[in-house]
Design a protein around this motif. Structure first.
Motif, mmCIF file in Angstrom:
data_model
loop_
_atom_site.group_PDB
_atom_site.id
_atom_site.type_symbol
_atom_site.label_atom_id
_atom_site.label_comp_id
_atom_site.label_asym_id
_atom_site.label_seq_id
_atom_site.Cartn_x
_atom_site.Cartn_y
_atom_site.Cartn_z
ATOM 1 N N VAL A 181 48.870 95.198 15.918
ATOM 2 C CA VAL A 181 48.943 93.898 15.240
ATOM 3 C C VAL A 181 48.702 94.079 13.742
ATOM 4 N N GLU A 182 47.749 94.914 13.397
ATOM 5 C CA GLU A 182 47.480 95.165 11.972
ATOM 6 C C GLU A 182 48.699 95.767 11.286
ATOM 7 N N ARG A 183 49.356 96.738 11.940
ATOM 8 C CA ARG A 183 50.572 97.336 11.369
ATOM 9 C C ARG A 183 51.683 96.304 11.246
ATOM 10 N N MET A 184 51.792 95.436 12.257
ATOM 11 C CA MET A 184 52.816 94.393 12.204
ATOM 12 C C MET A 184 52.571 93.431 11.043
ATOM 13 N N ARG A 185 51.317 93.056 10.824
ATOM 14 C CA ARG A 185 50.987 92.149 9.719
ATOM 15 C C ARG A 185 51.296 92.787 8.363
ATOM 16 N N VAL A 186 51.025 94.076 8.239
ATOM 17 C CA VAL A 186 51.362 94.775 7.002
ATOM 18 C C VAL A 186 52.874 94.781 6.819
ATOM 19 N N ASP A 187 53.612 95.141 7.862
ATOM 20 C CA ASP A 187 55.071 95.159 7.780
ATOM 21 C C ASP A 187 55.622 93.767 7.477
ATOM 22 N N LEU A 188 55.048 92.751 8.069
ATOM 23 C CA LEU A 188 55.485 91.378 7.808
ATOM 24 C C LEU A 188 55.313 91.042 6.329
ATOM 25 N N GLY A 189 54.204 91.432 5.750
ATOM 26 C CA GLY A 189 53.967 91.165 4.342
ATOM 27 C C GLY A 189 54.893 91.926 3.410
ATOM 28 N N LEU A 190 55.359 93.084 3.846
ATOM 29 C CA LEU A 190 56.234 93.908 3.011
ATOM 30 C C LEU A 190 57.718 93.652 3.226
ATOM 31 N N GLU A 191 58.066 93.099 4.388
ATOM 32 C CA GLU A 191 59.475 92.925 4.756
ATOM 33 C C GLU A 191 60.158 91.890 3.861
ATOM 34 N N LYS A 192 61.330 92.238 3.352
ATOM 35 C CA LYS A 192 62.120 91.339 2.498
ATOM 36 C C LYS A 192 63.242 90.641 3.264
ATOM 37 N N ASP A 193 63.710 91.264 4.331
ATOM 38 C CA ASP A 193 64.811 90.702 5.116
ATOM 39 C C ASP A 193 64.319 89.502 5.924
#
Length: 87
Positions: free
Chosen positions: A28-40
């Protein structure tokens, strides 16, 4: 984005019920980081939906700047929480 691929990426397997609690927290922590970085937009939406299904989605008003995206997220929430139709 395939659902099974995302489960494998963040939790190491496709059977979420078999993932230990500490691995869930780390995924979940990795997903939240990816969500914050994702531009698409589509990928952001998919990540948010998976977090919602797990029960750890951030507030949609802070994640989605576009009103159409917020509406889509609300529709997803309604559909995910509704009872399936009777046959």
């Amino acid at each position: 984005m395939q659902f099974d691929d995302q489960l494998r990426r963040y939790f190491g397997r496709t059977d979420i019920d078999a993932v230990p609690a500490e691995a869930i927290a780390a995924g979940v922590e990795r997903m939240r980081v990816d969500l914050g970085l994702e531009k698409d937009r589509g990928r952001r939406f998919a990540l948010w939906c998976l977090l919602f299904l797990i029960g750890d989605a951030p507030d949609l008003d802070t994640i989605f700047k576009d009103a159409a995206d917020r509406d889509a997220a609300r529709n997803f929430m309604d559909l995910a929480q509704s009872d399936p139709p009777l046959d």
